[in-house]
Motif scaffolding. Structure first.
Motif, PDB file in Angstrom:
ATOM      1  N   ALA A   1       6.185  -8.071  15.682  1.00  0.00           N
ATOM      2  CA  ALA A   1       5.695  -7.023  14.779  1.00  0.00           C
ATOM      3  C   ALA A   1       4.615  -7.549  13.850  1.00  0.00           C
ATOM      4  N   SER A   2       4.759  -8.810  13.428  1.00  0.00           N
ATOM      5  CA  SER A   2       3.765  -9.391  12.513  1.00  0.00           C
ATOM      6  C   SER A   2       2.411  -9.570  13.188  1.00  0.00           C
ATOM      7  N   GLN A   3       2.392  -9.515  14.518  1.00  0.00           N
ATOM      8  CA  GLN A   3       1.138  -9.697  15.252  1.00  0.00           C
ATOM      9  C   GLN A   3       0.479  -8.368  15.628  1.00  0.00           C
ATOM     10  N   VAL A   4       1.183  -7.264  15.386  1.00  0.00           N
ATOM     11  CA  VAL A   4       0.655  -5.940  15.763  1.00  0.00           C
ATOM     12  C   VAL A   4      -0.411  -5.506  14.760  1.00  0.00           C
ATOM     13  N   GLU A   5      -1.540  -5.036  15.251  1.00  0.00           N
ATOM     14  CA  GLU A   5      -2.604  -4.504  14.392  1.00  0.00           C
ATOM     15  C   GLU A   5      -2.676  -2.984  14.573  1.00  0.00           C
ATOM     16  N   LEU A   6      -2.817  -2.273  13.455  1.00  0.00           N
ATOM     17  CA  LEU A   6      -2.822  -0.813  13.484  1.00  0.00           C
ATOM     18  C   LEU A   6      -4.138  -0.263  12.965  1.00  0.00           C
ATOM     19  N   SER A   7      -4.624   0.779  13.627  1.00  0.00           N
ATOM     20  CA  SER A   7      -5.838   1.448  13.153  1.00  0.00           C
ATOM     21  C   SER A   7      -5.456   2.533  12.151  1.00  0.00           C
ATOM     22  N   GLU A   8      -6.391   2.921  11.304  1.00  0.00           N
ATOM     23  CA  GLU A   8      -6.135   3.988  10.340  1.00  0.00           C
ATOM     24  C   GLU A   8      -5.822   5.290  11.051  1.00  0.00           C
ATOM     25  N   GLU A   9      -6.459   5.509  12.208  1.00  0.00           N
ATOM     26  CA  GLU A   9      -6.202   6.726  12.966  1.00  0.00           C
ATOM     27  C   GLU A   9      -4.747   6.774  13.450  1.00  0.00           C
ATOM     28  N   ALA A  10      -4.238   5.638  13.923  1.00  0.00           N
ATOM     29  CA  ALA A  10      -2.856   5.580  14.409  1.00  0.00           C
ATOM     30  C   ALA A  10      -1.871   5.830  13.271  1.00  0.00           C
ATOM     31  N   ILE A  11      -2.192   5.289  12.096  1.00  0.00           N
ATOM     32  CA  ILE A  11      -1.322   5.478  10.928  1.00  0.00           C
ATOM     33  C   ILE A  11      -1.285   6.947  10.519  1.00  0.00           C
ATOM     34  N   GLN A  12      -2.465   7.585  10.458  1.00  0.00           N
ATOM     35  CA  GLN A  12      -2.540   8.989  10.071  1.00  0.00           C
ATOM     36  C   GLN A  12      -1.814   9.871  11.084  1.00  0.00           C
ATOM     37  N   GLU A  13      -1.996   9.585  12.350  1.00  0.00           N
ATOM     38  CA  GLU A  13      -1.354  10.377  13.395  1.00  0.00           C
ATOM     39  C   GLU A  13       0.175  10.276  13.296  1.00  0.00           C
ATOM     40  N   PHE A  14       0.683   9.061  13.059  1.00  0.00           N
ATOM     41  CA  PHE A  14       2.134   8.865  12.931  1.00  0.00           C
ATOM     42  C   PHE A  14       2.666   9.629  11.724  1.00  0.00           C
TER      43      PHE A  14
ATOM     44  N   LEU B   1      16.309  26.497  -8.030  1.00  0.00           N
ATOM     45  CA  LEU B   1      15.752  26.016  -6.761  1.00  0.00           C
ATOM     46  C   LEU B   1      14.659  25.008  -7.045  1.00  0.00           C
ATOM     47  N   THR B   2      14.870  23.794  -6.503  1.00  0.00           N
ATOM     48  CA  THR B   2      13.843  22.754  -6.585  1.00  0.00           C
ATOM     49  C   THR B   2      13.324  22.522  -5.170  1.00  0.00           C
ATOM     50  N   PRO B   3      12.099  22.990  -4.865  1.00  0.00           N
ATOM     51  CA  PRO B   3      11.591  22.863  -3.488  1.00  0.00           C
ATOM     52  C   PRO B   3      11.401  21.394  -3.094  1.00  0.00           C
ATOM     53  N   GLY B   4      11.552  21.145  -1.779  1.00  0.00           N
ATOM     54  CA  GLY B   4      11.237  19.818  -1.266  1.00  0.00           C
ATOM     55  C   GLY B   4       9.731  19.637  -1.203  1.00  0.00           C
ATOM     56  N   SER B   5       9.281  18.415  -1.371  1.00  0.00           N
ATOM     57  CA  SER B   5       7.838  18.158  -1.326  1.00  0.00           C
ATOM     58  C   SER B   5       7.569  16.890  -0.521  1.00  0.00           C
ATOM     59  N   ALA B   6       6.436  16.861   0.162  1.00  0.00           N
ATOM     60  CA  ALA B   6       6.077  15.714   0.998  1.00  0.00           C
ATOM     61  C   ALA B   6       5.435  14.622   0.152  1.00  0.00           C
ATOM     62  N   LEU B   7       5.849  13.391   0.400  1.00  0.00           N
ATOM     63  CA  LEU B   7       5.241  12.255  -0.289  1.00  0.00           C
ATOM     64  C   LEU B   7       3.863  11.996   0.317  1.00  0.00           C
ATOM     65  N   PRO B   8       2.859  11.655  -0.488  1.00  0.00           N
ATOM     66  CA  PRO B   8       1.522  11.378   0.051  1.00  0.00           C
ATOM     67  C   PRO B   8       1.531  10.129   0.928  1.00  0.00           C
ATOM     68  N   LEU B   9       0.590  10.064   1.840  1.00  0.00           N
ATOM     69  CA  LEU B   9       0.511   8.951   2.782  1.00  0.00           C
ATOM     70  C   LEU B   9       0.457   7.611   2.056  1.00  0.00           C
ATOM     71  N   GLU B  10      -0.333   7.494   1.012  1.00  0.00           N
ATOM     72  CA  GLU B  10      -0.488   6.217   0.324  1.00  0.00           C
ATOM     73  C   GLU B  10       0.838   5.697  -0.232  1.00  0.00           C
ATOM     74  N   GLN B  11       1.704   6.632  -0.596  1.00  0.00           N
ATOM     75  CA  GLN B  11       2.979   6.236  -1.195  1.00  0.00           C
ATOM     76  C   GLN B  11       3.965   5.714  -0.151  1.00  0.00           C
ATOM     77  N   VAL B  12       3.816   6.162   1.096  1.00  0.00           N
ATOM     78  CA  VAL B  12       4.758   5.743   2.139  1.00  0.00           C
ATOM     79  C   VAL B  12       4.080   4.870   3.200  1.00  0.00           C
ATOM     80  N   LYS B  13       2.848   4.492   2.946  1.00  0.00           N
ATOM     81  CA  LYS B  13       2.070   3.794   3.974  1.00  0.00           C
ATOM     82  C   LYS B  13       2.706   2.481   4.390  1.00  0.00           C
TER      83      LYS B  13
ATOM     84  N   MET C   1       3.873   1.853   8.104  1.00  0.00           N
ATOM     85  CA  MET C   1       3.273   0.795   8.934  1.00  0.00           C
ATOM     86  C   MET C   1       4.334  -0.162   9.468  1.00  0.00           C
ATOM     87  N   ALA C   2       5.327  -0.472   8.626  1.00  0.00           N
ATOM     88  CA  ALA C   2       6.399  -1.371   9.068  1.00  0.00           C
ATOM     89  C   ALA C   2       7.149  -0.765  10.242  1.00  0.00           C
ATOM     90  N   GLU C   3       7.415   0.539  10.168  1.00  0.00           N
ATOM     91  CA  GLU C   3       8.144   1.195  11.248  1.00  0.00           C
ATOM     92  C   GLU C   3       7.282   1.301  12.504  1.00  0.00           C
TER      93      GLU C   3
END
Length: 634
Positions: free
Chosen positions: A241-254, A365-377, A381-383
């Motif tokens: 896993a430490s040797q895997v390189e990821l593109s920004e496109e792959a991260i956004q798509e995931f 009622l407290t609606p659910g909200s999505a975390l921004p990409l930067e917060q979970v990046k 990426m680890a996953e």
């Protein structure tokens, strides 16, 4: 056809043949303990209910983390590890027995009670309010489902209710509390004489014959276990896993494809009004709940009506408040209605349940909200790296498995094929506790006939689900008795220690003999530079004696009038002579009321706990329990 088979099996000669076949299979290894347990993944089966290997691994990891200091200090050998694992298994079996015992008694929590217990737990509250997010974090950290989480909670709470019930039914007499206080609050007076072995050790002179004789008499003590060093290839998904390189496109798509995973659950706080059918017909209950709905629609507040009309007494005072909705905690029809309410303040139509008819209100009622990409990046990426690494891992594992089998006398070709280096281990034995060579399966493979004697490659050895090694023998060192030259210092120290302790014991025994004969010991004490320590009105939690000596001192019998009680106790430094002169019982009459109350509560709790433990032990003694120790983790 089937009838003839059944009749044939009943014949004695057939039974003998079948028995012989089964026994031969057992000795051939076809039937393991998991065969007889029925569940191949079980570490134990209690009255037909399995304790899975996965459950054991989860609890084992938790206990090991909680007792990290103890584990590090005491678990040194393979036998220590096995005992530690078996102790964890015993705890799990007792837990399962306790769960079954409470179930047999018909004890359970209602959905409402379970919800209230969970929501009132401070561990799952933020700013004093229940937070489902904290529960979700616990589920992820503990790797359990919501259903398992609720079951664990219910089991613990029901067991606590049973213990509380035993406690409430237990009573102690005032005379018992007074007698216990008098005993526990004792003050003992006397003297202590410490006879340490250290001074004797300094005076002991050993000859070469002494050392040699001790060495010859205790040679097995100085046996060195067989050791082996290996060449090995290690395939680990984490390294890949430490040797895997990821593109920004792959991260956004995931992220886009898994957006639901990064959304927090909405939180619905609900209230209800219940009209039961206990003392009225179904039609009457329906008619009343419909009339209450009309009153609410006409402008009366839901909360006011709940306080005066609802048959649910626990929630009546709070206006019917049920707290935050937990999935699966309500009757399916009620939960469906609660989740379909669109806006805060909406009230459902009457809903039928086993208890009667309900009205459900969405209070908040407290609606659910999505975390921004930067917060979970980072987490994302680890996953993603782990996922891609696992694909590479299984491809390499297939190649590795084939190569070490095809070319069984070398790891070089396999190393080239999978692009991993051949590593070299230090010498290690079966008591090794370092790294992967502490793993039982690795040790078994390394010392197997095929690897150790036939010099063949091992099969892939699974360290974890995504971590394997293959190995082959490099060097081998058979078990041997270490020569005296290598262990002479150890022999000398051990022999001196034994002789010193013996000398200390003999001196202490001679002093006691003189005391019992009413002879003076003053000259002997002066010669040996020993002196008594006065013990005046010692309480049980004193710091004047060592732990072992203090325990012994408070177990010594009361001396007869005008006499003393003398005894000898071995401790870490040598021996201690204890002289007990008098015992002063605790004065119950002078004890303050708080102390008396606390003592009574303690004694009642002690007896209750003993009764509860006896109940569980009796249930366990009458349970059918099978264990599969081979399924314990290594």
């Amino acid at each position: 056809m089937l009838e003839s088979i059944r009749e044939g099996v009943q014949k004695p000669w057939v039974k003998i043949v079948i028995f012989a076949i089964v026994i031969s299979f057992v000795f051939a290894g076809y039937f393991t303990s998991s065969f007889f347990l029925g569940d191949p993944n079980a570490v134990a089966v209690v009255n037909g209910e399995s304790i899975s290997r996965l459950d054991f691994q989860r609890i084992y990891a938790n206990v090991k983390a909680q007792q990290a200091d103890y584990y590090k200090a005491n678990v040194k050998t393979e036998e220590d590890e096995r005992k530690f694992q078996e102790n964890v298994l015993e705890r799990l079996i007792t837990y399962k027995v306790r769960e079954q015992a409470t179930r047999e008694l018909g004890m359970r929590l209602s959905d409402d009670a379970l919800r209230n217990v969970i929501q009132s737990d401070p561990n799952y509250q933020l700013d004093g309010k229940y937070s489902s997010t904290l529960v979700e974090q616990t589920l992820i950290r503990s790797q359990i489902s919501k259903e398992e989480f609720k079951n664990d909670y219910e089991t613990r709470e029901v067991a606590q209710q049973l213990l509380t019930g035993v406690l409430d039914s237990e009573f102690v007499l005032p005379s018992e509390v007074a007698a216990d206080y008098q005993f526990m609050a004792q003050k003992r007076s006397g003297k202590a004489l410490q006879v340490n072995s250290a001074p004797f050790k300094q005076q002991i002179e050993l000859t070469d014959d002494d050392i040699n004789q001790y060495y010859q008499d205790n040679q097995e003590t100085f046996r060195q276990e067989e050791k082996i060093s290996v060449e090995y290839i290690e395939l680990n998904s984490a390294d890949l896993a430490s040797q895997v390189e990821l593109s920004e496109e792959a991260i956004q798509e995931f992220y886009d494809n898994n957006l639901d995973r990064y959304k927090s659950d909405e939180q619905r706080q609900i209230s209800h009004i219940l009209i039961t059918t206990d003392e009225r017909s179904d039609a009457e209950a329906l008619e009343k709940i419909q009339s209450l709905k009309k009153r609410i629609d006409s402008g009366e507040t839901f909360e006011d009506i709940a306080k005066t009309e609802s048959d649910d007494e626990p929630t009546r005072e709070t206006g019917g408040d049920l707290g935050v909705l937990i999935a699966g905690s309500l009757d399916a029809a009620l939960e469906k209605a609660a989740t379909e309410l669109a806006a805060v303040g909406d009230v459902s139509e009457p809903i039928k349940s086993e208890f009667g008819y309900h009205l459900i209100k969405l209070s908040d009622l407290t609606p659910g909200s999505a975390l921004p990409l930067e917060q979970v990046k980072d987490e994302l990426m680890a996953e993603l790296k782990k996922t891609k690494a696992e694909e590479v891992y299984y491809n390499k594992l297939d190649t590795l498995t084939n190569k070490v089998f095809e070319i069984s006398d070398s790891l070089n070709e396999a190393s080239i094929a999978v692009g991993l280096e051949v590593k070299n281990s230090p010498l290690f034995g079966r008591s090794s506790r370092e790294g992967i060579f502490a793993n039982q399966e690795v040790q078994d493979a390394a010392f197997s006939v095929s690897v150790k004697d036939s010099l063949l490659n091992s099969e892939p050895i699974q360290i974890s689900d995504s971590h394997v090694i293959v190995l082959r023998r490099k060097d081998y060192q058979p078990s041997k008795i270490q020569p005296l030259e290598e262990v002479k210092a150890r022999v000398t120290n051990t022999l001196k220690q034994e002789k010193a302790k013996k000398a200390a014991e003999e001196l202490a025994s001679s002093i006691i003999a003189k005391l019992e004969a009413n002879e003076s010991i003053d000259a002997l004490l002066a010669e040996k530079k020993l002196s008594w320590t006065e013990l005046k009105a010692l309480e049980r939690n004193n710091a004047s004696l060592s732990f072992l000596s203090n325990q012994h001192f408070f177990k010594m019998p009361k001396p007869e009038e005008g006499k003393v009680t003398v005894d000898l106790v071995e401790d870490f430094q040598g021996y201690t002579i204890l002289m007990l002169n008098s015992i002063e019982e605790g004065d119950w009459e002078k004890a303050d009321e708080t102390t008396k109350k606390q003592r009574g509560l303690y004694l009642s709790s002690y007896f209750s706990s003993a009764d509860f433990t006896a109940f569980i032990e009796d249930f366990r003694a009458n349970s059918e329990i099978s264990k599969n120790l081979n399924n314990l983790i290594q």
